[in-house]
Design an enzyme around this catalytic site. Structure first.
Site, PDB file in Angstrom:
ATOM      1  CG  ASP A  57      -1.419   1.261   1.178  1.00 21.96           C
ATOM      2  OD1 ASP A  57      -1.953   2.437   0.937  1.00 21.96           O
ATOM      3  OD2 ASP A  57      -2.961   0.906   2.048  1.00 21.96           O
ATOM      4  CB  SER A 135      -4.412   9.964 -16.239  1.00 20.30           C
ATOM      5  OG  SER A 135      -5.940  10.450 -17.235  1.00 20.30           O
ATOM      6  CE1 TYR A 148      -7.687   9.018 -11.319  1.00 15.99           C
ATOM      7  CE2 TYR A 148      -7.752  10.315 -13.356  1.00 15.99           C
ATOM      8  CZ  TYR A 148      -7.240   9.146 -12.961  1.00 15.99           C
ATOM      9  OH  TYR A 148      -6.586   8.501 -13.513  1.00 15.99           O
ATOM     10  CE  LYS A 152      -3.169   9.299 -12.232  1.00 10.16           C
ATOM     11  NZ  LYS A 152      -2.569   8.198 -12.204  1.00 10.16           N
TER      12      LYS A 152
END
Length: 292
Positions: A57, A135, A148, A152
């Site tokens: 993790d 991404s 998100y 990124k």
């Protein structure tokens, strides 16, 4: 098998999807892959010739330290670190609780920095490379993608800084920017977006409810028509193994198209293109403003 192909590679987030496919593809090419997983069941599923599951993790310092010790104890050189772990959380900026904002950045940015810091000594010794899975959201922030895409975008900036720091020391840094890929992450992302939308106040739902539904429909459409995880993994493997990698690789036609559009369109024009794209997925009879 050559000495080159006996080197180690670490892939985080290898339980399913792109990470699992990348681990298997690199093992098929002869590398010994340390595949980061979070559960014993995931370890059993991915364990195979050349793929050694490790509990990882990336937000847990103990796990990161144990991984660094495992790599340091191995006589083989560390050829690459593939920072792939991530979560997708989509909600309008106004409605996403701050705790969720912080968790998205913890997983999608700070965890990768922690693993990179821990393994850089080994990468420097082996003149290896860091491959950060970003991404197309690291280039273009769609509505509801604030957290998100924010993480990124930040990962892209960290990658640029790191590349310029370690290039003189023989370590290459590469960014991979996938578009739509047929993986469980996208499905989970839509489910999470729906759960978060259910917690919006009536006023927030009036402002953003149809927008969330349109974005989810667009995401589902892009995922269903996207690359398979195995096809995307072959492109990641190229970034890992090619002798002179580019600094960035876009994966998928949608990612390549959006990358080109960001280079030639103004922000206002890109806003209108985004609104028009979402309008095709909006609930019937509801229009999105262009804000042009």
């Amino acid at each position: 098998m050559s000495s080159e192909n006996r080197k180690l590679i670490v892939v985080s987030g290898a339980s399913t999807g792109l990470g699992a496919a990348t681990a298997r593809e690199l093992a098929r090419r002869g590398f010994h892959v340390l595949a980061g997983v979070r559960r014993d069941s995931d370890a059993d599923a991915i364990r195979s010739t050349g793929v050694e599951p490790v509990t990882l993790d990336i937000t847990e310092p103990e796990h990161v330290g144990a991984l660094a010790a495992r790599v340091a104890d191995d006589p083989r050189a560390l050829h690459a670190l593939v920072n792939n772990a991530g979560i997708q959380v989509n909600a309008p900026v106004e409605t996403l609780p701050m705790a969720r904002w912080r968790w998205v950045f913890e997983v999608n940015l700070f965890g990768h920095v922690a693993v990179t810091q821990a393994l850089l000594p080994a990468l420097l010794r082996g003149r290896g490379r860091v491959v950060n899975i970003s991404s197309i959201g690291g280039r273009v922030a769609m509505p509801t993608y604030g957290a998100y895409a924010g993480a990124k975008f930040a990962l892209e900036a960290v990658s640029d800084a790191l590349r310029r720091e370690v290039a003189p020391l023989g370590v290459r840094v590469v960014v991979v920017e996938p578009g739509g890929i047929r993986t469980e992450m996208a499905t989970r992302g839509i489910a999470t977006a729906n759960d978060l939308a259910a917690d919006m106040t009536p006023e927030q739902d009036e402002r953003y409810g149809d927008l969330v539904r349109a974005v989810n429909a667009l995401m589902a459409s892009g995922t269903s028509s996207g690359l398979t995880a195995d096809a995307a993994a072959r492109l990641v493997a190229k970034a890992v193994t090619t002798r002179r990698p580019r600094t960035r690789y876009a994966i998928g036609r949608d990612a390549a198209l959006l990358t080109r559009l960001t280079r030639v369109l103004s922000d206002r024009t890109l806003d209108r293109v985004t609104a028009a794209t979402l309008r095709r997925h909006h609930p019937k009879g509801v229009a999105l403003a262009d804000h042009g």
